[in-house]
Design a protein around this motif. Structure first.
Motif, short mmCIF file in Angstrom:
data_model
loop_
_atom_site.label_atom_id
_atom_site.label_comp_id
_atom_site.label_asym_id
_atom_site.label_seq_id
_atom_site.Cartn_x
_atom_site.Cartn_y
_atom_site.Cartn_z
N SER A 1 -2.96 -4.40 5.97
CA SER A 1 -3.60 -3.81 5.56
C SER A 1 -4.48 -3.94 4.04
N ASP B 226 5.02 -3.98 10.79
CA ASP B 226 4.86 -4.10 9.44
C ASP B 226 4.23 -3.09 9.19
N LYS C 59 2.81 3.27 -1.30
CA LYS C 59 1.90 3.60 -1.02
C LYS C 59 1.26 4.34 -0.06
N SER D 29 5.89 1.44 3.01
CA SER D 29 6.53 1.09 2.19
C SER D 29 6.64 2.65 1.58
N CYS E 99 8.77 -2.85 0.86
CA CYS E 99 8.54 -2.77 2.69
C CYS E 99 9.35 -4.70 3.09
N ALA E 100 8.63 -5.37 2.07
CA ALA E 100 9.34 -6.98 1.90
C ALA E 100 10.94 -6.94 2.39
C1 LIG Z 1 2.25 -3.48 1.13
C2 LIG Z 1 2.93 -4.94 2.24
C3 LIG Z 1 4.50 -5.03 2.57
C4 LIG Z 1 4.23 -5.11 1.37
O1 LIG Z 1 5.10 -4.18 0.96
P1 LIG Z 1 6.36 -3.78 -0.52
O2 LIG Z 1 6.61 -2.67 -0.53
O3 LIG Z 1 5.18 -3.78 -1.25
O4 LIG Z 1 7.53 -4.66 0.07
C5 LIG Z 1 4.22 -5.33 3.86
N1 LIG Z 1 3.66 -5.84 4.85
C6 LIG Z 1 2.22 -4.86 4.86
C7 LIG Z 1 1.59 -4.90 5.83
C8 LIG Z 1 2.10 -4.19 2.98
O5 LIG Z 1 0.95 -3.69 3.56
#
Ligand SMILES: *Cc1c(COP(=O)(O)O)cnc(C)c1O
Length: 489
Positions: free
Chosen positions: A249, A279, A316, A313, A174-175
Motif C-alpha cells: 500500500s 492484509d 483510509k 482499515s 487494521c493492525a
Molecule cells: C494502513 C495499513 C495497515 C494499518 O492499518 P491501521 O488501520 O492504521 O491499523 C495495515 N496493512 C496495510 C496493508 C495498510 O495499508
C-alpha cells in the motif's frame, strides 16, 4: 568535532543565550500586568511552557538569530493568549491545506453527513448495541455492520450467497485485525510470506514483528524482488497454517519484479487446503479509475479472487471511522471471534454508528457523500478557480499570493504512485520567511496547516472545505504584525 559541527554548536549556544529567563520575563511590563488578572502561578507556568517550546524549536534547528528575535517579540502575546482561554480543548479542528486527503497526523478520513448524524443520534443516549430487540435477549454488537458489509459485497461481487458463506467483524484498526487473525489462526504454526512483503506499514507496524508477537512462525518465501507461485508451493507443509498476502500500500517496486496474482495464490491455497489471508489495508470500495488513478485494487476484488480472510482499515480509502474490518469465510471468522483477544480489540458504539452511516451511503449508491471519495474526484479546474478567488481576496500589503499548479498525494500509505492534479496558493510574506509564516498559520484559530515548497508556503485547497475559503482569505489578511526582521539585526 568537524568545523561545521562546531560552528552549528556555537550558533545554537548563542541562540540559547538570547532567551530571557522566566524571572526576567515576569518583570517585563506586559507579563507583569498579566499577574493582576491571573493567578501568579498560572502566569509563571505559562511563561515557562512558552520558553520550553522555544528551546525545543532551537534544539530542532528551527531558528536563526533573526527568526528567534521575531519569535521572542511574539512571546508575550502568546502567553497572554494562552492565559486568556481558561479552558481550551486539546483536540481541535484544523484546516487541512496540505492537499493530502488521508493525513494520518490530521485524523485521516473526515466523516460524511450520514455517519455524523448517526453518530450524534447514538452518542447521547442508550442504544441496542448488544440487545436483540426481537427477542429481548442479549445481542451481539457485530450485527450492526455485518449485514451492511455483506450486502455491499453481494452487490459488488454478484455473489448473492455471500451472507451464507462469509462473516464480517470489526476491531480497533487494521493492525489489530491482522494481529488477531495471525494469532487466532496460526499461533505456533507456519505462515508463508513473500520476502517482498515483509514490509513496514508505518507507525512502527512491521509485518515480521507483528507475526512474531502473534505467536505465528514466519516462513519467508522467494526473494525481495521476485517470488513465484512454485516458491509457495514448495514451502507448504503440514505445519503451514496460512498464506499471508500484504498489499503494497505505501510503496511500489519496479524493474525485475514478480509475484503471483492473488487469484493464482488463492487457487494454490484451495488446492492445498491452506487459507489465504490478505492484509488489504485500503478498504477501497469505490474504484479510483474515475479519479484518474488506475489499478488500485478494491476490497471486494480480494473477495472475488478467493481470499479466505481479508483485513482492511476503516479510515483510509473507505472513508469511515478508525477501525479494522475483517471479512472472511465463516469457519475462519468464527474462530477469530472466539479467540480471547477479540474482546480486547472491541470497538465502541460510536465506531459502529459512524461505520454504519458510512456503509449506508455506499449501499444507497451515494458514494460521493463520503468526503474522501468527493475529495479524490474534485476537478483540478474547480480547485484552481477557488485558489484564484481566495488569492484575490487576501487584503494584505505584506503577503503576496500566486496560484500555482501542484501534484497532490492521497496519503495514509495508499496508492503511493498516484498523483492528483491540483492547484495551490503560493504565499510569500514580506516580514517572515516560509517557516515562520507556516508557524503563524498554525497559530490561527482554527489553525491552518500547510506545507513549504521552494521557500514558499503552499495552500492546496483540495482538502479545504469551500466554506472555509473566506476564513482563509481573512486570516491571511490579518496576520499579527511582527517587527520587521531587519529591525532586529
Ligand atoms: C494502513 C495499513 C495497515 C494499518 O492499518 P491501521 O488501520 O492504521 O491499523 C495495515 N496493512 C496495510 C496493508 C495498510 O495499508
Amino acid at each position: 568535532m568537524t568545523v561545521d559541527a562546531e560552528h552549528a554548536e556555537r550558533i545554537m549556544q548563542e541562540l540559547y543565550r538570547m532567551l530571557p529567563s522566566v524571572n526576567e520575563l515576569l518583570l517585563t511590563e506586559r507579563i507583569a500586568r498579566l499577574t493582576q488578572a491571573h493567578p501568579r502561578d498560572a502566569v509563571v507556568s505559562a511563561t515557562r511552557r512558552a520558553l520550553e517550546a522555544i528551546r525545543s524549536e532551537i534544539a530542532q534547528g528551527e531558528h536563526s538569530h533573526k527568526m528567534l528575535a521575531i519569535r521572542l517579540a511574539d512571546l508575550p502575546a502568546g502567553i497572554e493568549a494562552e492565559l486568556g482561554s481558561p479552558f481550551r480543548f486539546s483536540l481541535r479542528p484544523v484546516i487541512n491545506a496540505t492537499g493530502v486527503i488521508l493525513h494520518t497526523n490530521l485524523g485521516r478520513a473526515p466523516l460524511g453527513t450520514r455517519a455524523i448524524e448517526h453518530l450524534v443520534e447514538v452518542a447521547g443516549g442508550y442504544s441496542n448495541l448488544e440487545f436483540d430487540l426481537d427477542s429481548g435477549d442479549r445481542g451481539k454488537r457485530d450485527v450492526h455492520v455485518e449485514r451492511l458489509i455483506l450486502s455491499l459485497l453481494a452487490a459488488q461481487t454478484g455473489n448473492h450467497h455471500i451472507a451464507e458463506t462469509h462473516r464480517a467483524i470489526i476491531v480497533n484498526n487494521c493492525a489489530a485485525a491482522t494481529f488477531l487473525t495471525l494469532h487466532a489462526l496460526a499461533k505456533g504454526k507456519e505462515v508463508l510470506v513473500s520476502r517482498g512483503e515483509l514490509v513496514e506499514i508505518g507507525g512502527g507496524f512491521r509485518i515480521p514483528e507483528i507475526l512474531l508477537a502473534s505467536g505465528a512462525l514466519l516462513k519467508e518465501i522467494g526473494t525481495t524482488n521476485r517470488t513465484r507461485l512454485v516458491d509457495y508451493e514448495k514451502a507448504i507443509s503440514p505445519e503451514t497454517a496460512l498464506i499471508l498476502r500484504v498489499h503494497h500500500s505505501n510503496f511500489s517496486m519496479e524493474g525485475f519484479v514478480e509475484r503471483p496474482s492473488l487469484r493464482d495464490l488463492a487457487e494454490l491455497g484451495h488446492r492445498s487446503s491452506v487459507p489465504i489471508f490478505e492484509d488489504q489495508g485500503t478498504g477501497l470500495l469505490h474504484p479510483l479509475e474515475t479519479c484518474g488513478i488506475p489499478a488500485e485494487p478494491t476490497f471486494y476484488a480480494s473477495c472475488t479472487l478467493g481470499c479466505d480472510v481479508i483485513a482492511a482499515s476503516g479510515d483510509k480509502l473507505l472513508g469511515g471511522p478508525q477501525c479494522g474490518i475483517l471479512v472472511g469465510r465463516k469457519q475462519y471468522v468464527n474462530q477469530i471471534r472466539k479467540n480471547a483477544l477479540f474482546r480486547t480489540f472491541r470497538v465502541d458504539k460510536l465506531t459502529y454508528a459512524a461505520l454504519e452511516g458510512t456503509l449506508a451511503a455506499y449501499l444507497a449508491g451515494s458514494a460521493d457523500e463520503i468526503p474522501v471519495v468527493r475529495l479524490l474526484s474534485l476537478p483540478a479546474d474547480e480547485i484552481r478557480r477557488r485558489c484564484e478567488q481566495v488569492a484575490g481576496a487576501i487584503d494584505s500589503r505584506r503577503i503576496s499570493a500566486e496560484v500555482v499548479p501542484v501534484e497532490g498525494i492521497i496519503g495514509g500509505g495508499t496508492a503511493p504512485r498516484a498523483r492528483l492534479n491540483s492547484s495551490a496558493i503560493a504565499l510569500r510574506d514580506e516580514n517572515l520567511d516560509a517557516a515562520a509564516l507556516l508557524r503563524a498559520l498554525r497559530k490561527q484559530d482554527p489553525p491552518i496547516i500547510a506545507r513549504i515548497e521552494e521557500d514558499r508556503v503552499l495552500l492546496d485547497l483540495r482538502t479545504v472545505d469551500p466554506e472555509s475559503d473566506s476564513y482563509l482569505a481573512r486570516a491571511l489578511g490579518s496576520l499579527p504584525v511582527y517587527p520587521h526582521p531587519e529591525a532586529n539585526d
